[in-house]
Scaffold this active site. Structure first.
Site, PDB file in Angstrom:
ATOM      1  CG  HIS A  11      -1.888  -0.903   1.129  1.00 37.00           C
ATOM      2  ND1 HIS A  11      -3.060  -0.966   2.168  1.00 37.00           N
ATOM      3  CD2 HIS A  11      -2.196  -2.228   0.268  1.00 37.00           C
ATOM      4  CE1 HIS A  11      -3.816  -1.942   1.903  1.00 37.00           C
ATOM      5  NE2 HIS A  11      -3.317  -2.529   0.826  1.00 37.00           N
TER       6      HIS A  11
ATOM      7  CD  GLU B 234      -1.663   4.782   3.128  1.00 41.44           C
ATOM      8  OE1 GLU B 234      -2.770   5.285   3.510  1.00 41.44           O
ATOM      9  OE2 GLU B 234      -1.402   3.785   2.527  1.00 41.44           O
TER      10      GLU B 234
ATOM     11  CB  CYS C 173      -6.182   0.296   5.032  1.00 38.75           C
ATOM     12  SG  CYS C 173      -4.442  -0.424   4.816  1.00 38.75           S
TER      13      CYS C 173
ATOM     14  CB  CYS D 135      -1.894   1.891   5.855  1.00 40.72           C
ATOM     15  SG  CYS D 135      -1.460   1.009   4.250  1.00 40.72           S
TER      16      CYS D 135
END
Length: 157
Positions: free
Chosen positions: A54, A56, A84, A87
């Protein structure tokens, strides 16, 4: 404030550019230290075949590598969307001083990135989760923890 907006615009730009290039979902992030972008991250789940890739997490990994540290206490994270659960965990481990985000989790859910089920799963007893969670060999596993406690040169983090 204008500088902060430029950092957010860079995260948004990355989210669009990399999504359109087929890397993954529309998510981008930048790590900033002392008014300078240290690292840029973007969702690259599709090209890396890595569900943890992801934006991040990508930005945090790159920033830590660039700075030679595992914590980003003097940095800020700008991300195109509210993080999320995964993250969010990574962010708390990295310890940036602040996080700025564009879209919120309801916006993400609206386009098919709904993480509500993960929040709900975390609250359930292990025996009721969709993916079975079974503890085993705890006593043997405890040896690693006992060794950690005995380790004189351990670094707390």
């Amino acid at each position: 404030m204008k500088e902060k907006e430029e950092f957010m615009r860079e995260a948004i730009r990355l989210s669009i550019e990399k999504m359109e290039a087929g890397y993954g979902g529309p998510f981008g992030a930048v790590v900033v230290r002392n008014g300078e972008i240290i690292a840029r991250g973007y969702n690259n789940v599709l090209t890396s075949n890595d569900p943890t890739a992801h934006a991040e997490v990508d930005a945090i990994r790159k920033a830590c590598q660039a700075l030679g540290t595992f914590q980003l206490t003097d940095c800020e994270l700008y991300t195109s969307c509210e993080p999320c659960p995964m993250c969010l965990g990574a962010i708390y481990w990295a310890r940036p001083s602040k996080v700025y985000f564009g879209n919120n989790k309801a916006d993400a859910a609206h386009i098919g990135f709904d993480d509500q089920f993960i929040y709900e799963e975390i609250e359930k007893p292990l025996s009721e989760r969709q993916i079975p969670m079974v503890q085993m060999l705890r006593e043997e596993a405890q040896e690693a923890f006992r060794a950690w406690v005995r380790k004189l040169d351990r670094m707390a983090y």
